[in-house]
Design a protein around this motif. Structure first.
Motif, PDB file in Angstrom:
ATOM      1  N   LEU A 102      -7.651  15.296   7.318  1.00  0.00           N
ATOM      2  CA  LEU A 102      -7.147  14.612   6.521  1.00  0.00           C
ATOM      3  C   LEU A 102      -6.291  13.430   6.993  1.00  0.00           C
ATOM      4  O   LEU A 102      -6.312  12.341   6.349  1.00  0.00           O
ATOM      5  N   MET A 103      -5.606  13.754   7.893  1.00  0.00           N
ATOM      6  CA  MET A 103      -4.754  12.388   8.649  1.00  0.00           C
ATOM      7  C   MET A 103      -5.725  11.626   9.246  1.00  0.00           C
ATOM      8  O   MET A 103      -5.606  10.394   8.949  1.00  0.00           O
ATOM      9  N   GLU A 104      -6.733  11.857   9.678  1.00  0.00           N
ATOM     10  CA  GLU A 104      -7.872  10.959  10.237  1.00  0.00           C
ATOM     11  C   GLU A 104      -8.427  10.216   9.229  1.00  0.00           C
ATOM     12  O   GLU A 104      -8.531   9.099   9.066  1.00  0.00           O
ATOM     13  N   THR A 105      -8.640  10.819   7.820  1.00  0.00           N
ATOM     14  CA  THR A 105      -9.141  10.131   6.797  1.00  0.00           C
ATOM     15  C   THR A 105      -8.448   9.056   6.287  1.00  0.00           C
ATOM     16  O   THR A 105      -8.584   8.136   5.803  1.00  0.00           O
ATOM     17  N   GLN A 106      -6.974   9.567   5.959  1.00  0.00           N
ATOM     18  CA  GLN A 106      -6.119   8.392   5.698  1.00  0.00           C
ATOM     19  C   GLN A 106      -5.950   7.340   6.646  1.00  0.00           C
ATOM     20  O   GLN A 106      -5.659   6.315   6.239  1.00  0.00           O
ATOM     21  N   LEU A 107      -5.760   7.657   7.980  1.00  0.00           N
ATOM     22  CA  LEU A 107      -5.658   6.525   8.882  1.00  0.00           C
ATOM     23  C   LEU A 107      -6.549   5.569   8.772  1.00  0.00           C
ATOM     24  O   LEU A 107      -6.619   4.387   8.646  1.00  0.00           O
ATOM     25  N   LYS A 108      -8.110   5.881   8.857  1.00  0.00           N
ATOM     26  CA  LYS A 108      -9.284   5.242   8.775  1.00  0.00           C
ATOM     27  C   LYS A 108      -9.379   4.302   7.663  1.00  0.00           C
ATOM     28  O   LYS A 108      -9.533   3.232   7.623  1.00  0.00           O
ATOM     29  N   ASN A 109      -9.035   5.105   6.500  1.00  0.00           N
ATOM     30  CA  ASN A 109      -8.937   4.536   5.034  1.00  0.00           C
ATOM     31  C   ASN A 109      -7.991   3.291   5.222  1.00  0.00           C
ATOM     32  O   ASN A 109      -8.258   2.145   4.514  1.00  0.00           O
ATOM     33  N   HIS A 110      -6.746   3.531   5.541  1.00  0.00           N
ATOM     34  CA  HIS A 110      -5.636   2.548   5.612  1.00  0.00           C
ATOM     35  C   HIS A 110      -6.198   1.417   6.490  1.00  0.00           C
ATOM     36  O   HIS A 110      -5.702   0.215   6.102  1.00  0.00           O
ATOM     37  N   LEU A 111      -6.561   1.572   7.483  1.00  0.00           N
ATOM     38  CA  LEU A 111      -6.948   0.619   8.515  1.00  0.00           C
ATOM     39  C   LEU A 111      -8.131  -0.184   8.178  1.00  0.00           C
ATOM     40  O   LEU A 111      -8.395  -1.486   8.061  1.00  0.00           O
ATOM     41  N   SER A 152       0.830  -1.367   0.271  1.00  0.00           N
ATOM     42  CA  SER A 152       0.037   0.083  -0.024  1.00  0.00           C
ATOM     43  C   SER A 152       0.856   1.243   0.061  1.00  0.00           C
ATOM     44  O   SER A 152       0.202   2.331  -0.509  1.00  0.00           O
ATOM     45  N   PHE A 153       2.023   0.977   0.350  1.00  0.00           N
ATOM     46  CA  PHE A 153       2.899   2.481   0.706  1.00  0.00           C
ATOM     47  C   PHE A 153       4.283   2.007  -0.064  1.00  0.00           C
ATOM     48  O   PHE A 153       5.137   1.142   0.502  1.00  0.00           O
ATOM     49  N   THR A 154       4.662   2.894  -1.310  1.00  0.00           N
ATOM     50  CA  THR A 154       5.803   2.587  -1.868  1.00  0.00           C
ATOM     51  C   THR A 154       6.330   3.897  -2.161  1.00  0.00           C
ATOM     52  O   THR A 154       5.629   5.028  -2.467  1.00  0.00           O
ATOM     53  N   ASN A 155       7.657   4.012  -2.186  1.00  0.00           N
ATOM     54  CA  ASN A 155       8.360   5.075  -2.875  1.00  0.00           C
ATOM     55  C   ASN A 155       9.412   4.723  -4.024  1.00  0.00           C
ATOM     56  O   ASN A 155      10.306   4.168  -3.693  1.00  0.00           O
ATOM     57  N   ARG A 156       9.016   4.947  -5.432  1.00  0.00           N
ATOM     58  CA  ARG A 156       9.629   4.677  -6.308  1.00  0.00           C
ATOM     59  C   ARG A 156       9.763   3.062  -6.256  1.00  0.00           C
ATOM     60  O   ARG A 156      10.986   2.610  -6.688  1.00  0.00           O
ATOM     61  N   GLY A 157       8.803   2.282  -5.900  1.00  0.00           N
ATOM     62  CA  GLY A 157       8.902   0.908  -5.853  1.00  0.00           C
ATOM     63  C   GLY A 157       9.376   0.036  -4.855  1.00  0.00           C
ATOM     64  O   GLY A 157       9.281  -1.013  -4.524  1.00  0.00           O
ATOM     65  N   ASN A 158       9.971   0.961  -3.811  1.00  0.00           N
ATOM     66  CA  ASN A 158      10.436   0.485  -2.503  1.00  0.00           C
ATOM     67  C   ASN A 158       9.381   0.779  -1.495  1.00  0.00           C
ATOM     68  O   ASN A 158       8.707   1.687  -1.382  1.00  0.00           O
TER      69      ASN A 158
END
Length: 439
Positions: A223-232, A77-83
């Protein structure tokens, strides 16, 4: 007969160790290090024996399968240039300071989680970590911004099929700078205008607003709340299926604000699976992260594994029985596995009643002290201990407690003779440790 002799020798050793109690020693060895003891020392030989077992890293253990599924989700779910963006720390030392476990996380000195009845203390300033969040500040201070912390944690608790003094947690932190959080909205800011990141300690942060911390803008917090809840939500859907029902419940944790718990509707019941929130900015400042905002969450691997694989008893996680481990051996981490009982051995139940000494009452006696003693003597054959009765004699005013102890071995049938012997040894240890009189 050989097994019985080994059990006898082990029980005798444990009684000797318990009656001399670690707090009476001047030095206690935990792992490869010696620590001075004091009046706070309450970690027992049995608990120390669980250190460095690393069940979450054992290939054929169900905890390891769940751990890998969670790690895979964050890697994908979380990558930076493929890493992978998240780094993983799954072998951090379990002995921490009270500063790491409490002070760095803004846990007040009078908070109940600090008490001796809740934690395993090596001494007043050192304990076995009660949560993986104990390592959060040190990792932030080292310059990390996205990481998972995975390992064993230690808490004194009741004894039953879902509680064990050692369990395993995954904790995570994700922090972002303004240009990362508001990549598409450069006009927005993480902090309110009155907050000065170059002098953060001059600002008195507040959590009186239920929606955000006073230093953060509402846009950043939401925005952090939205990200957090979506990720979980994405995580629980990966674990339990796309159709899983879920709900968010407002919560309180000293180290996050706002805070929430995530519950899923599983097998006709709402089950809590994790706690999370926006990291208190004081923690970020103390770790040297003045210019970022972070979210964090923590979940227990045992609870997830027992639900996913229908494992009925938490003690099974520690089993070395091939009949148990083979069910998880060489399996794809995403495989649907339903635990099949190897065998169901009968319970043996004995009650233990005793009069307390004049210095204690039925309200002041610590149940967790007794639970630890029982577990030290009986080991993993102790299935459950419950407080059955409290009694105050109407004439003498003497106080009495009665506990019911359920014995069951996970891999063979216990004889009543074996159980009676262990039960007698628990009586002797209780007399020596608490100065009680058996009824």
């Amino acid at each position: 007969m050989k097994i019985l002799l080994q059990l006898n020798r082990l029980s005798n050793t444990l009684i000797k160790n318990y009656s001399t109690a670690p707090k009476s020693l001047s030095v206690l060895r935990v792992g490869e290090k010696d620590y001075p003891t004091d009046d706070y020392t309450n970690v027992t030989p049995k608990i120390i024996s669980y250190l460095n077992r690393n069940l979450h890293l054992k290939k054929d253990n169900p905890l390891s399968l769940v751990r890998q599924r969670i790690v895979n989700y964050f890697y994908k779910s979380f990558t930076n240039r493929g890493n992978p963006l998240f780094s993983v720390y799954d072998n951090l030392p379990p002995v921490v300071t009270t500063k790491q476990n409490f002070d760095d996380l803004l846990i007040p000195e009078d908070h109940p989680s600090r008490t001796k009845s809740d934690c395993y203390y090596v001494n007043r300033s050192v304990l076995l970590r009660a949560h993986m969040t104990a390592h959060q500040t040190e990792l932030l201070r080292s310059g990390l911004d996205n990481f998972l912390m995975i390992g064993d944690v230690y808490r004194r608790d009741e004894i039953d099929s879902t509680h064990f003094p050692v369990f395993h947690q995954v904790d995570a932190v994700r922090s972002q700078l303004r240009e990362q959080l508001f990549e598409n909205h450069p006009d927005l800011n993480i902090f309110e205008p009155i907050y000065e990141p170059n002098d953060p300690n001059a600002f008195v942060n507040s959590i009186s607003d239920p929606a955000k911390q006073s230093c953060h803008t509402l846009e950043a917090s939401k925005l952090m709340e939205t990200q957090l809840k979506n990720h979980l939500i994405g995580l629980v859907k990966v674990l339990f299926g796309e159709s899983i029902q879920y709900r968010w419940v407002e919560a309180y944790f000293p180290f996050t604000h706002p805070s929430w718990e995530l519950e899923i509707y599983y097998e006709n019941n709402w089950m809590e699976v994790l706690g999370c929130g926006i990291v208190r900015h004081e923690i970020m400042v103390n770790a040297g992260s003045n210019n970022s905002i972070a979210y964090a969450f923590g979940l227990g691997l045992e609870r997830l594994a027992m639900a996913l694989y229908k494992i009925p008893d938490i003690r099974l996680m520690w089993s070395t029985d091939s009949g148990f481990l083979s069910q998880f051996q060489n399996k794809d981490v995403d495989a649907k596995i339903t635990y099949r009982p190897v065998s169901v051995y009968p319970q043996c139940k004995n009650d233990l009643s005793f009069w307390l000494p004049p210095t204690l009452t039925v309200e002041t006696f610590m149940n967790n002290d007794f639970y630890d003693l029982v577990r030290d003597i009986g080991g993993d054959v102790i299935e459950q201990v419950t407080l059955k009765d409290k009694f105050v004699h109407p004439k003498t005013k003497k106080h009495s407690l009665c506990y019911s102890i359920v014995y069951r071995h996970l891999e063979r049938t216990l004889t009543q003779a074996e159980v009676n012997k262990i039960h007698k040894e628990i009586e002797i240890a209780a007399i020596n440790a608490f100065n009680v009189v058996i009824r």
